[in-house]
Design a protein around this motif. Structure first.
Motif, PDB file in Angstrom:
ATOM      1  N   ALA A  48       8.334   3.232   8.733  1.00  0.00           N
ATOM      2  CA  ALA A  48       8.214   2.879  10.145  1.00  0.00           C
ATOM      3  C   ALA A  48       6.772   2.517  10.477  1.00  0.00           C
ATOM      4  CB  ALA A  48       8.694   4.038  11.014  1.00  0.00           C
ATOM      5  N   GLY A  49       5.819   3.278   9.952  1.00  0.00           N
ATOM      6  CA  GLY A  49       4.411   2.977  10.179  1.00  0.00           C
ATOM      7  C   GLY A  49       4.016   1.645   9.571  1.00  0.00           C
ATOM      8  N   ALA A  50       4.540   1.345   8.385  1.00  0.00           N
ATOM      9  CA  ALA A  50       4.250   0.059   7.745  1.00  0.00           C
ATOM     10  C   ALA A  50       4.811  -1.092   8.569  1.00  0.00           C
ATOM     11  CB  ALA A  50       4.835   0.035   6.331  1.00  0.00           C
ATOM     12  N   PHE A  51       5.984  -0.891   9.143  1.00  0.00           N
ATOM     13  CA  PHE A  51       6.561  -1.918  10.022  1.00  0.00           C
ATOM     14  C   PHE A  51       5.670  -2.140  11.234  1.00  0.00           C
ATOM     15  CE2 PHE A  51       9.167  -3.073  13.724  1.00  0.00           C
ATOM     16  CZ  PHE A  51       9.728  -4.265  13.268  1.00  0.00           C
ATOM     17  N   GLY A  52       5.182  -1.055  11.836  1.00  0.00           N
ATOM     18  CA  GLY A  52       4.289  -1.187  12.977  1.00  0.00           C
ATOM     19  C   GLY A  52       3.009  -1.911  12.619  1.00  0.00           C
ATOM     20  N   SER A  53       2.475  -1.622  11.439  1.00  0.00           N
ATOM     21  CA  SER A  53       1.273  -2.300  10.974  1.00  0.00           C
ATOM     22  C   SER A  53       1.522  -3.784  10.805  1.00  0.00           C
ATOM     23  CB  SER A  53       0.821  -1.687   9.645  1.00  0.00           C
ATOM     24  OG  SER A  53      -0.277  -2.390   9.103  1.00  0.00           O
ATOM     25  N   ASN A  54       2.721  -4.137  10.321  1.00  0.00           N
ATOM     26  CA  ASN A  54       3.052  -5.544  10.066  1.00  0.00           C
ATOM     27  C   ASN A  54       3.462  -6.316  11.304  1.00  0.00           C
ATOM     28  OD1 ASN A  54       4.458  -5.770   6.675  1.00  0.00           O
ATOM     29  ND2 ASN A  54       2.376  -5.761   7.437  1.00  0.00           N
ATOM     30  N   THR A  55       3.897  -5.624  12.352  1.00  0.00           N
ATOM     31  CA  THR A  55       4.457  -6.348  13.499  1.00  0.00           C
ATOM     32  C   THR A  55       3.754  -6.075  14.814  1.00  0.00           C
ATOM     33  OG1 THR A  55       6.057  -4.573  13.897  1.00  0.00           O
ATOM     34  CG2 THR A  55       6.760  -6.381  12.471  1.00  0.00           C
ATOM     35  N   GLY A  56       3.075  -4.934  14.928  1.00  0.00           N
ATOM     36  CA  GLY A  56       2.427  -4.616  16.195  1.00  0.00           C
ATOM     37  C   GLY A  56       1.497  -5.733  16.626  1.00  0.00           C
ATOM     38  N   PHE A  57       1.664  -6.200  17.851  1.00  0.00           N
ATOM     39  CA  PHE A  57       0.858  -7.327  18.329  1.00  0.00           C
ATOM     40  C   PHE A  57      -0.635  -7.021  18.259  1.00  0.00           C
ATOM     41  CE2 PHE A  57       4.374  -9.223  21.284  1.00  0.00           C
ATOM     42  CZ  PHE A  57       5.105  -9.524  20.155  1.00  0.00           C
ATOM     43  N   PHE A  58      -0.983  -5.744  18.365  1.00  0.00           N
ATOM     44  CA  PHE A  58      -2.398  -5.382  18.371  1.00  0.00           C
ATOM     45  C   PHE A  58      -2.715  -4.327  17.320  1.00  0.00           C
ATOM     46  CE2 PHE A  58      -1.113  -6.558  22.704  1.00  0.00           C
ATOM     47  CZ  PHE A  58      -1.802  -7.756  22.789  1.00  0.00           C
ATOM     48  N   SER A  59      -1.917  -4.276  16.266  1.00  0.00           N
ATOM     49  CA  SER A  59      -2.269  -3.382  15.171  1.00  0.00           C
ATOM     50  C   SER A  59      -3.507  -3.930  14.480  1.00  0.00           C
ATOM     51  CB  SER A  59      -1.108  -3.267  14.171  1.00  0.00           C
ATOM     52  OG  SER A  59      -1.027  -4.420  13.349  1.00  0.00           O
ATOM     53  N   MET A 102      11.400   4.164  -0.063  1.00  0.00           N
ATOM     54  CA  MET A 102      10.636   3.378   0.918  1.00  0.00           C
ATOM     55  C   MET A 102      11.166   1.950   0.962  1.00  0.00           C
ATOM     56  SD  MET A 102       6.797   4.908   0.495  1.00  0.00           S
ATOM     57  CE  MET A 102       6.507   6.674   0.636  1.00  0.00           C
ATOM     58  N   THR A 103      12.287   1.797   1.632  1.00  0.00           N
ATOM     59  CA  THR A 103      13.024   0.534   1.610  1.00  0.00           C
ATOM     60  C   THR A 103      12.236  -0.631   2.209  1.00  0.00           C
ATOM     61  OG1 THR A 103      14.061   1.038   3.746  1.00  0.00           O
ATOM     62  CG2 THR A 103      15.207   1.783   1.776  1.00  0.00           C
ATOM     63  N   PHE A 104      11.528  -0.392   3.310  1.00  0.00           N
ATOM     64  CA  PHE A 104      10.823  -1.498   3.971  1.00  0.00           C
ATOM     65  C   PHE A 104       9.739  -2.080   3.075  1.00  0.00           C
ATOM     66  CE2 PHE A 104       7.503  -3.272   6.733  1.00  0.00           C
ATOM     67  CZ  PHE A 104       8.258  -4.223   7.418  1.00  0.00           C
ATOM     68  N   GLY A 105       9.103  -1.246   2.268  1.00  0.00           N
ATOM     69  CA  GLY A 105       8.086  -1.751   1.352  1.00  0.00           C
ATOM     70  C   GLY A 105       8.684  -2.735   0.359  1.00  0.00           C
ATOM     71  N   PHE A 106       9.781  -2.343  -0.280  1.00  0.00           N
ATOM     72  CA  PHE A 106      10.435  -3.202  -1.273  1.00  0.00           C
ATOM     73  C   PHE A 106      11.000  -4.473  -0.632  1.00  0.00           C
ATOM     74  CE2 PHE A 106      10.885   1.090  -3.211  1.00  0.00           C
ATOM     75  CZ  PHE A 106      10.155   0.862  -4.366  1.00  0.00           C
ATOM     76  N   VAL A 107      11.687  -4.301   0.493  1.00  0.00           N
ATOM     77  CA  VAL A 107      12.327  -5.451   1.147  1.00  0.00           C
ATOM     78  C   VAL A 107      11.287  -6.419   1.693  1.00  0.00           C
ATOM     79  CG1 VAL A 107      13.807  -6.171   3.058  1.00  0.00           C
ATOM     80  CG2 VAL A 107      14.409  -4.157   1.707  1.00  0.00           C
ATOM     81  N   GLY A 108      10.228  -5.888   2.328  1.00  0.00           N
ATOM     82  CA  GLY A 108       9.206  -6.749   2.908  1.00  0.00           C
ATOM     83  C   GLY A 108       8.514  -7.612   1.875  1.00  0.00           C
ATOM     84  N   ILE A 109       8.156  -7.017   0.740  1.00  0.00           N
ATOM     85  CA  ILE A 109       7.482  -7.765  -0.327  1.00  0.00           C
ATOM     86  C   ILE A 109       8.426  -8.789  -0.951  1.00  0.00           C
ATOM     87  CG2 ILE A 109       6.502  -7.540  -2.643  1.00  0.00           C
ATOM     88  CD1 ILE A 109       5.312  -4.882  -1.746  1.00  0.00           C
ATOM     89  N   ALA A 110       9.682  -8.400  -1.151  1.00  0.00           N
ATOM     90  CA  ALA A 110      10.663  -9.324  -1.740  1.00  0.00           C
ATOM     91  C   ALA A 110      10.930 -10.508  -0.814  1.00  0.00           C
ATOM     92  CB  ALA A 110      11.964  -8.575  -2.041  1.00  0.00           C
ATOM     93  N   CYS A 124       0.817  -1.222   0.000  1.00  0.00           N
ATOM     94  CA  CYS A 124       0.000   0.000   0.000  1.00  0.00           C
ATOM     95  C   CYS A 124       0.848   1.268   0.000  1.00  0.00           C
ATOM     96  CB  CYS A 124      -0.940   0.004   1.203  1.00  0.00           C
ATOM     97  SG  CYS A 124      -2.328  -1.166   1.071  1.00  0.00           S
ATOM     98  N   ILE A 125       1.999   1.239   0.682  1.00  0.00           N
ATOM     99  CA  ILE A 125       2.813   2.457   0.738  1.00  0.00           C
ATOM    100  C   ILE A 125       3.588   2.690  -0.554  1.00  0.00           C
ATOM    101  CG2 ILE A 125       3.051   2.305   3.257  1.00  0.00           C
ATOM    102  CD1 ILE A 125       5.934   1.348   2.834  1.00  0.00           C
ATOM    103  N   LEU A 126       3.734   1.657  -1.373  1.00  0.00           N
ATOM    104  CA  LEU A 126       4.524   1.786  -2.601  1.00  0.00           C
ATOM    105  C   LEU A 126       3.705   2.267  -3.786  1.00  0.00           C
ATOM    106  CD1 LEU A 126       6.793  -1.406  -2.460  1.00  0.00           C
ATOM    107  CD2 LEU A 126       7.399   0.943  -1.860  1.00  0.00           C
ATOM    108  N   LEU A 127       2.382   2.276  -3.648  1.00  0.00           N
ATOM    109  CA  LEU A 127       1.526   2.629  -4.776  1.00  0.00           C
ATOM    110  C   LEU A 127       0.781   3.927  -4.493  1.00  0.00           C
ATOM    111  CD1 LEU A 127       0.039  -0.899  -5.525  1.00  0.00           C
ATOM    112  CD2 LEU A 127       1.889   0.257  -6.740  1.00  0.00           C
ATOM    113  N   PRO A 128       0.797   4.861  -5.423  1.00  0.00           N
ATOM    114  CA  PRO A 128       0.083   6.128  -5.229  1.00  0.00           C
ATOM    115  C   PRO A 128      -1.409   5.990  -5.499  1.00  0.00           C
ATOM    116  CG  PRO A 128       1.176   6.130  -7.354  1.00  0.00           C
ATOM    117  CD  PRO A 128       1.568   4.833  -6.683  1.00  0.00           C
ATOM    118  N   ILE A 129      -1.921   4.785  -5.362  1.00  0.00           N
ATOM    119  CA  ILE A 129      -3.354   4.524  -5.565  1.00  0.00           C
ATOM    120  C   ILE A 129      -3.833   3.598  -4.436  1.00  0.00           C
ATOM    121  CG2 ILE A 129      -3.632   4.939  -8.041  1.00  0.00           C
ATOM    122  CD1 ILE A 129      -2.944   2.027  -8.544  1.00  0.00           C
ATOM    123  N   SER A 130      -3.682   4.065  -3.218  1.00  0.00           N
ATOM    124  CA  SER A 130      -4.129   3.297  -2.066  1.00  0.00           C
ATOM    125  C   SER A 130      -4.637   4.258  -0.998  1.00  0.00           C
ATOM    126  CB  SER A 130      -2.986   2.441  -1.494  1.00  0.00           C
ATOM    127  OG  SER A 130      -2.037   3.255  -0.820  1.00  0.00           O
TER     128      SER A 130
END
Length: 451
Positions: free
Chosen positions: A397-408, A192-200, A154-160
């Motif tokens: 950082a927000g995307a990481f929190g969304s992916n890892t937060g125990f209660f996100s 946005m490194t985490f977006g690319f790395v996470g998907i890969a 979602c963070i990598l696309l300007p249509i989300s």
């Protein structure tokens, strides 16, 4: 502004520690909120506890989330009971012949449903369970595959919904001129490194080119014996797999997804309007095509609301905890104590790791953007650092929190849609998300010296 010192960090650590020890979701959040209220409000803690719960229920933003989740729940349930998800699964099973192709299909479907992470988590999870079960893939691995392709995409696309929200912040804060928010956002996407790395990384796991590690290995060993669902499902609300319709059609899944994406985009990425219209459409479609009776459709809508009830309760509590953390000035406290160690070159990496830690501890993402972007941009300018890199740091950082937060909210919905206990999902995916975090941080170090 009152300085609570190290006590500022205590509530989030209480929540995390209790969650790990109890493998529970509900109780740690309650204890964490009460702890935060005692620190922030002392003798008035009970009144403020009630006030924050009430505020969460009546707040426009949290109310929007609750309504979207309920509508997505009813939509998915109608597609399940109407045979839509079964039709989609049966169609894919013609081509999916192996464990690798099942995981790869999950990854590809995740790439196609990119408008909103809530929709992504619920739809992909519901559609792929039957397929991954056939090849003895654990629900934990499916949940990771679903979740790791949500916010990072979602963070990598300007249509989300994510990019629309963040571009609005850029305009309100005067970082870009009015009407230029998306143009500004697009300048930050390459960083946005985490977006690319996470998907890969999740793709490498799906292809079998990256090993199964940590608690995920134990889950996969269990699944290899045919037990794909974790044996202790007390922390989840299971989306019913009952198919009431006498027929199943691929169109009962594909057409609603097309309508949902199209209407969400048409209404300026308003997921609530898109979900509402699509519910009306699916209700009418399944009724006119005689897939379900009027009574069965009404029951499906109500059942959909019910299946999403427990995740909504967790989201409400997470919002309440966020409100108390705001009063404790958690984000400002952490940034203030890290700022002296920043330099122009190390700013991206340090800021990313700091904000990612906050996002993980609080399970917040969009709330973090509202607070952190106005704080980080002046700091980046003071250090003569690249502003677009600074924006990418906060977004990742927000995307990481969304992916890892125990209660996100994203963690809760991904676990719910795959029938995996919330804490089981959170703990099994954490090693992979941490690897993506560290790789992203290394890249940010290089960026800091080059850009």
């Amino acid at each position: 502004m009152t300085d609570y010192g190290l006590l500022t960090l205590l509530p989030v650590f209480v929540v995390i520690v209790l969650a790990i020890l109890t493998r529970s979701s509900f109780e740690p959040l309650i204890v964490g909120i009460l702890t935060a209220c005692v620190i922030a409000y002392q003798g008035n803690f009970l009144n403020k506890f009630i006030e924050h719960l009430t505020t969460t229920l009546t707040d426009k933003n949290s109310g929007w989330v609750i309504l979207v989740c309920m509508l997505y729940g009813s939509l998915i349930t109608m597609m399940i009971r109407g045979g839509g998800t079964a039709g989609f699964s049966n169609y894919l099973l013609r081509y999916v012949r192996s464990r690798r192709s099942a995981l790869l299909a999950s990854w590809i479907l995740g790439m196609l449903i990119f408008v909103d992470d809530y929709l992504h988590s619920l739809a992909v999870g519901a559609a792929m369970k039957k397929i991954t079960d056939k090849f003895n893939i654990s629900r934990e691995l499916l949940a990771y595959t679903v979740h790791a392709t949500s916010a990072p995409l979602c963070i990598l696309l300007p249509i989300s919904t994510w990019s629309i929200f963040i571009s609005g912040i850029l305009e309100r804060e005067g970082i870009v001129p009015k009407g230029q928010g998306m143009i500004g956002y697009m300048q930050a996407i390459p960083y946005m490194t985490f977006g690319f790395v996470g998907i890969a990384l999740v793709l490498l796991v799906a292809l079998g080119w990256f090993p199964i590690i940590g608690k995920m290995k134990k889950a996969e060993l269990r699944a290899s014996t045919g037990i794909t669902i974790p044996p202790d499902p007390r922390q989840i609300i299971v989306v019913q797999e009952e198919i009431v319709a006498t027929k199943s059609k691929l169109g009962y899944f594909v057409l609603p997804m097309v309508v949902l994406i199209a209407t969400t985009v048409y209404f300026d990425f308003d997921a609530l309007k898109g979900a509402l219209i699509t519910n009306f459409f699916v209700f009418a479609y399944l009724f006119l095509d005689k897939a379900l009776t009027l009574r069965q459709l009404s029951e499906s809508v109500l059942q959909g609301f019910n299946t999403i009830l427990f995740p909504i309760i967790l989201v409400i509590l997470a919002f309440a905890l966020k409100l108390v953390n705001d009063d404790l000035h958690l984000v400002q406290y952490v940034i203030a104590h890290v700022e002296p160690y920043m330099s122009r070159e190390l700013f991206p990496a340090i800021a990313f790791l700091t904000l990612a830690t906050i996002a993980f501890l609080t399970g917040s993402s969009w709330d973090l953007y509202v607070i952190a972007i106005p704080l980080m941009i002046p700091l980046a300018r003071a250090l003569d650092a690249n502003v677009w890199v600074a924006i990418s740091v906060v977004v990742c950082a927000g995307a990481f929190g969304s992916n890892t937060g125990f209660f996100s909210d994203s963690t809760i919905l991904s676990a719910s849609s795959t029938n995996c206990p919330t804490m089981q999902h959170a703990l099994t995916q954490l090693p992979y998300a941490t690897i993506a975090l560290l790789i992203s941080a290394v890249i940010y170090i290089a960026i800091g010296f080059v850009v």
